[in-house]
Write an enzyme that holds these catalytic residues in place. Structure first.
Site, short mmCIF file in Angstrom:
data_model
loop_
_atom_site.label_atom_id
_atom_site.label_comp_id
_atom_site.label_asym_id
_atom_site.label_seq_id
_atom_site.Cartn_x
_atom_site.Cartn_y
_atom_site.Cartn_z
N ALA A 113 0.78 -1.25 0.00
CA ALA A 113 0.00 0.00 0.00
C ALA A 113 0.81 1.29 0.00
O ALA A 113 0.32 2.32 -0.46
CB ALA A 113 -0.96 0.01 1.18
N ALA A 114 2.01 1.30 0.58
CA ALA A 114 2.73 2.58 0.74
C ALA A 114 3.14 3.15 -0.62
O ALA A 114 3.52 2.39 -1.51
CB ALA A 114 3.96 2.38 1.60
N GLY A 116 0.32 4.99 -0.38
CA GLY A 116 -1.11 5.15 -0.13
C GLY A 116 -1.91 5.70 -1.29
O GLY A 116 -3.09 6.01 -1.12
N GLY A 117 -1.30 5.83 -2.47
CA GLY A 117 -2.03 6.39 -3.62
C GLY A 117 -3.25 5.55 -3.95
O GLY A 117 -4.36 6.07 -4.09
N LYS A 118 -3.04 4.25 -4.07
CA LYS A 118 -4.19 3.40 -4.47
C LYS A 118 -5.10 3.13 -3.30
O LYS A 118 -6.29 2.90 -3.47
CB LYS A 118 -3.68 2.14 -5.15
CG LYS A 118 -2.98 2.51 -6.45
CD LYS A 118 -2.58 1.41 -7.31
CE LYS A 118 -1.67 1.93 -8.42
NZ LYS A 118 -0.34 2.41 -7.94
N GLU A 136 1.53 -2.61 4.40
CA GLU A 136 2.85 -2.33 3.84
C GLU A 136 3.89 -3.10 4.66
O GLU A 136 3.92 -2.99 5.88
CB GLU A 136 3.14 -0.83 3.88
CG GLU A 136 4.57 -0.45 3.57
CD GLU A 136 5.06 -0.92 2.20
OE1 GLU A 136 4.32 -0.82 1.21
OE2 GLU A 136 6.19 -1.43 2.13
N ARG A 141 8.35 2.66 5.44
CA ARG A 141 7.37 3.28 4.52
C ARG A 141 6.01 3.50 5.19
O ARG A 141 5.10 4.07 4.59
CB ARG A 141 7.22 2.41 3.26
CG ARG A 141 8.50 2.44 2.42
CD ARG A 141 8.44 1.47 1.25
NE ARG A 141 7.43 1.76 0.28
CZ ARG A 141 7.57 2.54 -0.79
NH1 ARG A 141 8.72 3.12 -1.01
NH2 ARG A 141 6.57 2.73 -1.62
N ASP A 180 -0.52 -4.27 -5.83
CA ASP A 180 0.20 -3.28 -6.64
C ASP A 180 1.69 -3.55 -6.37
O ASP A 180 2.29 -2.93 -5.51
CB ASP A 180 -0.22 -1.87 -6.21
CG ASP A 180 0.37 -0.79 -7.09
OD1 ASP A 180 0.51 -1.01 -8.30
OD2 ASP A 180 0.70 0.29 -6.55
N CYS A 233 4.15 -1.06 -12.40
CA CYS A 233 4.49 0.10 -13.23
C CYS A 233 5.68 -0.29 -14.11
O CYS A 233 6.66 0.43 -14.21
CB CYS A 233 4.77 1.33 -12.38
SG CYS A 233 5.97 1.05 -11.11
N1 SAM Z 1 0.27 0.95 -3.99
C1 SAM Z 1 1.21 2.03 -3.71
C2 SAM Z 1 0.58 3.34 -4.12
O1 SAM Z 1 -0.27 3.34 -5.03
O2 SAM Z 1 0.93 4.37 -3.53
C3 SAM Z 1 2.54 1.79 -4.38
C4 SAM Z 1 3.11 0.46 -4.06
S1 SAM Z 1 4.71 0.17 -4.70
C5 SAM Z 1 4.40 -0.09 -6.38
C6 SAM Z 1 5.04 -1.43 -4.10
C7 SAM Z 1 5.07 -1.57 -2.60
O3 SAM Z 1 5.40 -2.93 -2.29
C8 SAM Z 1 6.12 -0.73 -1.92
O4 SAM Z 1 5.54 0.05 -0.93
C9 SAM Z 1 7.09 -1.74 -1.31
O5 SAM Z 1 7.58 -1.33 -0.07
C10 SAM Z 1 6.23 -2.97 -1.17
N2 SAM Z 1 7.02 -4.21 -1.14
C11 SAM Z 1 8.35 -4.37 -1.36
N3 SAM Z 1 8.72 -5.65 -1.21
C12 SAM Z 1 7.61 -6.33 -0.88
C13 SAM Z 1 7.34 -7.69 -0.59
N4 SAM Z 1 8.31 -8.60 -0.62
N5 SAM Z 1 6.08 -8.03 -0.25
C14 SAM Z 1 5.11 -7.11 -0.25
N6 SAM Z 1 5.29 -5.80 -0.54
C15 SAM Z 1 6.53 -5.42 -0.84
#
Ligand code: SAM
Length: 469
Positions: A113-114, A116-118, A136, A141, A180, A233
């Site tokens: 989630a971090a 938090g946009g989505k 998260e 984060r 995401d 992305c």
């Molecule tokens: N959904 C968020 C938004 O819209 O603001 C952006 C999310 S970003 C694309 C991916 C997120 O996955 C990051 O916050 C990251 O810390 C987290 N992440 C990294 N490794 C991970 C793991 N092994 N399992 C789950 N989440 C992970």
């Protein structure tokens, strides 16, 4: 730093895009990124700088801006009146609209989630009585996620700090799980040219394997008939369509086809899984859509046989790991109720004996079970802290959009709002005789708390929010 595409990335994109590759690379190398904001439906504003902005084609509350203003200098941004977000990401709302029943409250999980946009987009899209878990895994984060969730103001979000595997005891509890996923970030090269230094074909493979692990946990949490949304992305098929195919075959999901309007410029991909299912993917290429690269797919869990576990959290056989939330006593309920305009809609819990949270009554029975299995950082509205006979209201209570507290409100000018946010001295406009807690508001939207005492007042804007900007 000027963007230079890694040759092997360019080769891969040429294979994907054939004769569109030139347009794609020219856009990346020569055109600036789009800037967009998403308006908060619960914090309406006079649109000011957004008045002439074009709407995002697939999201009515999205606005495409000609230039990138300094958002941190705008008090409305601090009020949570809008969130700065990639236009392509806003398509998540359209996918949810097409796949979920928005007439009913849902149980939803945003697994990655971090910042938090989505999460905030889901909060604006789902039925307002839904329970939305914003998880998260990376602890550092969490503050940004909490800040954005609190500024958005929705009362129905709980923030957790867990690995996807930690949710394994929840059975198929959720109507909707959004994954995401962390990815190789090819879609963001234009915005962050330094990211190309971390890119390699090996990174793509590593990301793909990690995404499968996250997806496998996420898939197990979806109810029969429920929805799994998967987004990245990046452009790499190994991280996109191939993962969607893999999870569809291995966790019994049907990929769904979305209705997309031709003028949106979204690229639909159609492929097959090993078991012969058709996979639909939706790609956002910067030469065809405003914004950076993005991919999304929607899947429905097969089998509509009702499961005994639906909506029921299985009892934890083991001794519980955490359990920091406990219901507050009757005396405190009466005291806390005075801070809300609609107190009967909430149950109150304390965390670590002092921090109080107001949780919508419809979800309150679930909190002990969540807190026993997960690290719940916040649940509902963080109201404040009880200190002996005193109650210190939290910034989140000021920003909460469902419960503007019945306390005095002091309207600030742009200059005063800026000074408040910077925690600088300024002349606070309050009537003679006013004492105690008051909300400072900007264009009718709360910014935060002040406490007025004889001959002086204190600024309760959180230092960490001020410093980061
Ligand atoms: N959904 C968020 C938004 O819209 O603001 C952006 C999310 S970003 C694309 C991916 C997120 O996955 C990051 O916050 C990251 O810390 C987290 N992440 C990294 N490794 C991970 C793991 N092994 N399992 C789950 N989440 C992970």
């Amino acid at each position: 730093m000027a963007l230079i595409l890694p040759p092997s990335f360019a080769d891969r994109m040429r294979t994907l895009l054939y004769n569109e590759f030139e347009a794609f690379s020219n856009t990346l190398l020569q055109q600036k990124s789009a800037t967009a904001v998403r308006l908060n439906p619960n914090k309406p504003i006079q649109q000011g700088i957004f008045e002439t902005a074009q709407p995002v084609p697939w999201y009515a509350l999205g606005r495409l801006l000609e230039n990138r203003p300094v958002f941190a200098a705008d008090p409305l941004w601090h009020c949570g009146a809008y969130y700065v977000q990639e236009p392509s990401s806003m398509f998540v709302a359209e996918a949810v609209k097409q796949c979920c029943n928005l007439e009913k409250p849902a149980t939803a999980l945003d697994m990655c989630a971090a910042p938090g946009g989505k999460t905030t987009l889901l909060a604006a899209t789902l039925h307002p009585e839904s329970l939305l878990i914003a998880n998260e895994v990376i602890k550092t984060r969490i503050p940004a996620l909490l800040e954005n969730v609190q500024k958005w103001g929705a009362a129905n979000i709980w923030v957790t700090n867990n690995d996807p595997e930690d949710f394994k005891h929840f059975g198929n509890f959720f109507d909707l799980v959004l994954t995401d996923a962390p990815c190789s970030g090819e879609g963001l090269f234009r915005k962050n040219p330094e990211a190309v230094n971390e890119w390699s074909e090996q990174t793509v493979q590593l990301c793909s394997a990690r995404q499968r692990r996250i997806l496998a946990h996420a898939a197990g949490l979806v109810k029969p008939g429920g929805i799994l949304l998967y987004s990245t992305c990046t452009f790499a098929p190994e991280e996109n369509e191939q993962n969607v195919a893999w999870i569809s075959d291995n966790a019994d999901f049907t990929p769904l086809r979305l209705q997309i309007q031709p003028q949106w410029g979204i690229t639909e991909t159609i492929s097959k899984t090993d078991k012969g299912q058709t996979v639909y993917g939706y790609r956002f290429y910067p030469h065809k859509t405003p914004g950076e690269g993005f991919f999304i797919a929607c899947l429905r869990k097969k089998s509509v046989v009702p499961s005994a576990e639906n909506n029921v959290l299985p009892a934890s056989g083991k001794k519980t790991l955490h359990q920091p939330f406990s219901p507050v006593g009757k005396h405190e309920v009466a005291m806390l109720g005075k801070w809300l305009t609609n107190p009967t809609e909430f149950n109150f819990f304390t965390k670590n004996q002092t921090d109080v949270f107001a949780v919508p009554a419809a979800h309150a029975h679930l909190l002990p079970a969540f807190a026993a299995r997960l690290i719940v950082k916040s649940a509902g509205i963080e109201m404040g802290t009880i200190k002996g006979k005193d109650f210190i209201p939290a910034p989140a209570l000021a920003l909460s959009n469902t419960v503007p507290p019945p306390v005095p409100k002091l309207q600030l000018t742009p200059e005063q709002a800026t000074a408040y946010l910077k925690k600088e001295n300024f002349e606070l406009p309050y009537p003679p005789g006013l004492m105690g807690w008051a909300l400072v508001v900007y264009q009718h939207l709360p910014l935060g708390w002040v406490k007025i005492m004889p001959g002086r007042w204190n600024n309760y804007y959180p230092l960490e929010w001020r410093q980061r900007k």
